[in-house]
Scaffold this active site. Structure first.
Site: not given
Ligand code: 5GP
Length: 139
Positions: A102, A104
């Protein structure tokens, strides 16, 4: 690490759990981050299974980046931040916490620190209103 087909974003793609969707096409999905690091924080994902940059097909990455650009423009129009940060984390050591690739899309303001990563769930009503603002900017 093997891709976990039950990770949270895979379940969102399959419609098993809800999200505040802002955009969808055949290859990608964009929705509000549930724990935003700034007002208007959107996530963009390819629909294809792949945990990170190493295991996601290039054509899916390209589709995701096209959507990232579309969403960055809409977020800028909707929230008016002077800056937009695009972040994409690979591996727990880099801070990745959901193992479905993903991007951001995060509004940034000079002198305003980025909120803490994945720290606090936002009010669902606020996320719904923010999603509506981004969707309106996409029209
Ligand atoms: P990462 O740490 O993997 O780069 O980012 C994962 C992101 O997913 C985090 O910013 C977190 O807030 C978001 N996130 C985690 N669980 C959920 C969810 O159930 N729904 C949504 N919309 N975002 C989520």
């Amino acid at each position: 690490m093997a891709y976990d087909a039950n990770n949270i974003f895979a379940r969102i793609v399959r419609g098993e759990i809800p999200c505040h969707k802002v955009y969808e096409d055949a290859d990608t999905l964009a929705f509000m981050d549930i724990m935003p690091q700034a007002e208007g924080h959107v996530l963009v994902i390819p629909k294809v299974a792949g945990e990170d940059i190493h295991s996601t097909p290039p054509e899916s990455l390209a589709a995701a980046v096209r959507t990232v650009q579309k969403i960055a423009r809409a977020v800028k129009q909707a929230f008016g931040p002077p800056g937009i940060m695009i972040a994409q984390l690979n591996g727990a050591a880099a801070g990745q916490s959901v193992f479905h690739l993903h991007f951001h899309v995060i509004p940034r303001h000079a002198g305003k620190d980025l909120g803490i990563h994945a720290a606090r769930q936002a009010d669902p009503a606020v996320l719904a209103a923010h999603a509506a603002r981004v969707r309106a900017a996409l029209e």
